[in-house]
Design an enzyme around this catalytic site. Structure first.
Site, mmCIF file in Angstrom:
data_model
loop_
_atom_site.group_PDB
_atom_site.id
_atom_site.type_symbol
_atom_site.label_atom_id
_atom_site.label_comp_id
_atom_site.label_asym_id
_atom_site.label_seq_id
_atom_site.Cartn_x
_atom_site.Cartn_y
_atom_site.Cartn_z
ATOM 1 N N ASP A 119 0.852 -1.189 0.000
ATOM 2 C CA ASP A 119 0.000 0.000 0.000
ATOM 3 C C ASP A 119 0.889 1.241 0.000
ATOM 4 O OD1 ASP A 119 -2.317 1.486 -0.022
ATOM 5 O OD2 ASP A 119 -2.626 1.362 2.146
ATOM 6 N N HIS A 126 -3.513 14.020 0.660
ATOM 7 C CA HIS A 126 -3.729 13.115 1.799
ATOM 8 C C HIS A 126 -2.528 13.144 2.739
ATOM 9 C CE1 HIS A 126 -4.855 9.575 4.111
ATOM 10 N NE2 HIS A 126 -3.691 9.009 3.818
ATOM 11 N N GLU A 192 -10.454 4.062 3.880
ATOM 12 C CA GLU A 192 -9.566 4.797 2.968
ATOM 13 C C GLU A 192 -9.940 4.387 1.547
ATOM 14 O OE1 GLU A 192 -5.447 4.165 4.103
ATOM 15 O OE2 GLU A 192 -5.598 5.749 5.626
ATOM 16 N N GLU A 194 -9.199 3.918 -2.162
ATOM 17 C CA GLU A 194 -7.955 3.753 -2.913
ATOM 18 C C GLU A 194 -8.210 3.018 -4.228
ATOM 19 O OE1 GLU A 194 -4.601 2.399 -0.713
ATOM 20 O OE2 GLU A 194 -5.331 3.216 1.195
ATOM 21 N N ASP A 226 -9.085 0.436 2.277
ATOM 22 C CA ASP A 226 -8.073 0.083 3.283
ATOM 23 C C ASP A 226 -8.598 0.511 4.654
ATOM 24 O OD1 ASP A 226 -5.753 -0.456 4.696
ATOM 25 O OD2 ASP A 226 -4.771 1.413 4.087
ATOM 26 N N ARG A 230 -7.725 4.052 13.477
ATOM 27 C CA ARG A 230 -6.808 5.182 13.715
ATOM 28 C C ARG A 230 -6.201 5.154 15.110
ATOM 29 N NH1 ARG A 230 -5.735 6.196 8.646
ATOM 30 N NH2 ARG A 230 -7.567 6.771 7.437
ATOM 31 N N GLN A 233 -3.571 2.382 15.170
ATOM 32 C CA GLN A 233 -2.491 2.856 14.292
ATOM 33 C C GLN A 233 -1.638 3.910 15.005
ATOM 34 O OE1 GLN A 233 -4.084 4.656 10.742
ATOM 35 N NE2 GLN A 233 -2.082 5.046 9.826
ATOM 36 N N LYS A 246 -4.205 -1.810 10.418
ATOM 37 C CA LYS A 246 -4.618 -1.947 9.016
ATOM 38 C C LYS A 246 -4.883 -3.396 8.608
ATOM 39 C CE LYS A 246 -3.366 2.316 7.390
ATOM 40 N NZ LYS A 246 -4.217 3.183 6.550
ATOM 41 N N THR A 250 -8.915 -5.695 4.355
ATOM 42 C CA THR A 250 -8.834 -4.750 3.244
ATOM 43 C C THR A 250 -9.798 -5.268 2.184
ATOM 44 O OG1 THR A 250 -6.478 -4.421 3.722
ATOM 45 C CG2 THR A 250 -7.280 -3.631 1.583
ATOM 46 N N GLU A 351 -9.684 12.671 7.612
ATOM 47 C CA GLU A 351 -9.524 13.951 6.925
ATOM 48 C C GLU A 351 -10.848 14.712 6.834
ATOM 49 O OE1 GLU A 351 -6.743 13.510 3.268
ATOM 50 O OE2 GLU A 351 -7.526 11.531 3.736
HETATM 51 CA CA CA Z 1 -3.935 3.135 2.860
#
Ligand code: CA
Length: 405
Positions: A119, A126, A192, A194, A226, A230, A233, A246, A250, A351
């Site tokens: 990834d 971002h 996320e 992607e 993904d 948080r 992480q 993570k 996925t 975000e």
């Molecule tokens: Ca990612």
């Protein structure tokens, strides 16, 4: 002339004959096998190849795309030309129609056996947003970010197909900034949005794959969610990067869109300054005009534009093999969260809500900072296709289930 299929394709379908994405489906009690999407139907490729007398059609009887993807670009081109022919030539309807299945009556599976999973972190917006949120006293971009596409190796075994529920992960997290870590369900679960690239043809150990070799190795494109915890992480990521925050799941879309279908979507990559080192290309890099859409419980919360990505897919592939690391059939490398410059183009909740301080509002009157149990996230995308016909990617969807306690 615009190519049209004898298979009915409703207006606004993501799967006109200009797309022809590949997936793995099953019907009734039959074994999973390779199919191609056309309108609201799936064509059984093993059966279609058999009645057409196509050589090598046994690869479509496999429960994954890997055997077909391993054949390489010449075979991919031949099969795509054959499919376009049989699906647009009215004389083929009688032979092929018995091998069409309504999408509503099939089950979709993970389209390929995932080899290695990487990834990246290739959206400048971002990366700067996360830098401002997580490291407000430091420069927004990490120092290496403009020199190379930053990435990490993820967990291939927990890549799941669209529609798979995601159990809220447990792990160590701080429930208050100065509290000791405690083990329990994540309270800051995020998505996320992607774009993922699927490798078909392997490479040799020790042999880098340059950007100009991209199309010889990369088969097609999927959408990726993904999922990211948080809080887990935040505690674990220094200094080695993402780990348990993570790796729990996925999600990928069921349909792999061939690179050829996306040729009309190619755009110039954003200008790169400083100029990248030579192994990352010669300045003629291309991006893709993929317009993503993220829905949370049916409300569109973001429309990230993939065309704004700073590092291109070919540069990502060149970088991940620059040390001689080899590719395997089924390798997946994802772009990193796609975020544009506008507020409603941010590809993750951390975000969109600026780390939970500005909730997003949903159509049903609810608001969210991070994901609740029962929430459903769906990512889809559109791209310009040939003949001026738009084509669709995805969707990739998943619903959050409560943590196991
Ligand atoms: Ca990612």
């Amino acid at each position: 002339m615009t190519a049209t299929s004898w298979v009915p394709v409703p207006d606004g379908s993501p799967f006109p004959v200009q797309n022809l994405p590949y997936g793995v489906f099953s019907s009734n009690e039959e074994a999973p096998r390779v199919g191609v999407a056309i309108g609201e139907h799936v064509l059984d490729l093993a059966a279609a190849a058999a009645v057409a007398g196509l050589d090598g059609g046994h690869v479509f009887a496999e429960p994954s795309l890997n055997a077909f993807m391993r054949l390489g670009r010449p075979a991919w081109t031949t099969v795509r030309e054959w499919l376009t022919e049989i699906l647009t030539h009215p004389g083929d309807e009688e032979l092929m129609a018995p091998h069409l299945f309504p999408m509503s009556q099939v089950r979709m599976h993970r389209p390929f056996e995932v080899g290695d999973y990487v990834d990246f972190f290739s959206s400048r917006q971002h990366a700067e947003n996360l830098g401002r949120i997580l490291r407000p006293d430091a420069p927004a971009l990490p120092t290496a970010w403009l020199h190379l596409p930053i990435g990490y190796h993820g967990r291939a075994g927990t890549i799941v197909p669209t529609g798979t529920d995601v159990v809220r992960p447990c792990g160590q997290r701080r429930l208050a900034p100065d509290a000791d870590p405690a083990y329990g369900p994540s309270t800051r679960l995020d998505f996320e949005a992607e774009v993922g690239f699927v490798v078909g043809v392997p490479s040799s150990l020790g042999q880098p794959v340059g950007p100009e070799e991209f199309a010889e190795h990369v088969f097609g494109v999927v959408l990726v969610n993904d999922w990211s915890a948080r809080d887990i992480q935040a505690l674990e990521y220094v200094p080695l990067g993402p780990f348990l925050g993570k790796s729990f799941a996925t999600s990928i879309s069921a349909w792999v869109v061939p690179l050829e279908a996306l040729e009309p979507a190619r755009v110039s990559a954003p200008r790169q300054d400083p100029p990248p080192l030579g192994y990352l290309g010669n300045g003629s890099e291309w991006g893709l005009d993929l317009r993503l859409e993220v829905q949370l419980n049916g409300t569109v919360v973001s429309r990230p534009p993939f065309s704004t990505m700073y590092w291109t897919p070919a540069q990502q592939l060149a970088h991940l093999t620059a040390n001689g690391a080899s590719l395997r059939t089924g390798d997946l490398f994802a772009s990193g969260t796609v975020s544009g410059a506008e507020h409603d183009q941010r590809g993750s909740l951390v975000e969109l809500t600026w780390n939970g301080t500005q909730p997003v509002h949903l159509a049903d009157g609810q608001q969210r900072t991070f994901l609740d149990d029962g929430d459903t996230v769906t990512i889809s995308a559109w791209a310009p296709g040939s003949d001026g016909v738009p084509i669709g990617l995805g969707p990739v969807t998943g619903t959050i289930r409560p943590a196991l306690s």
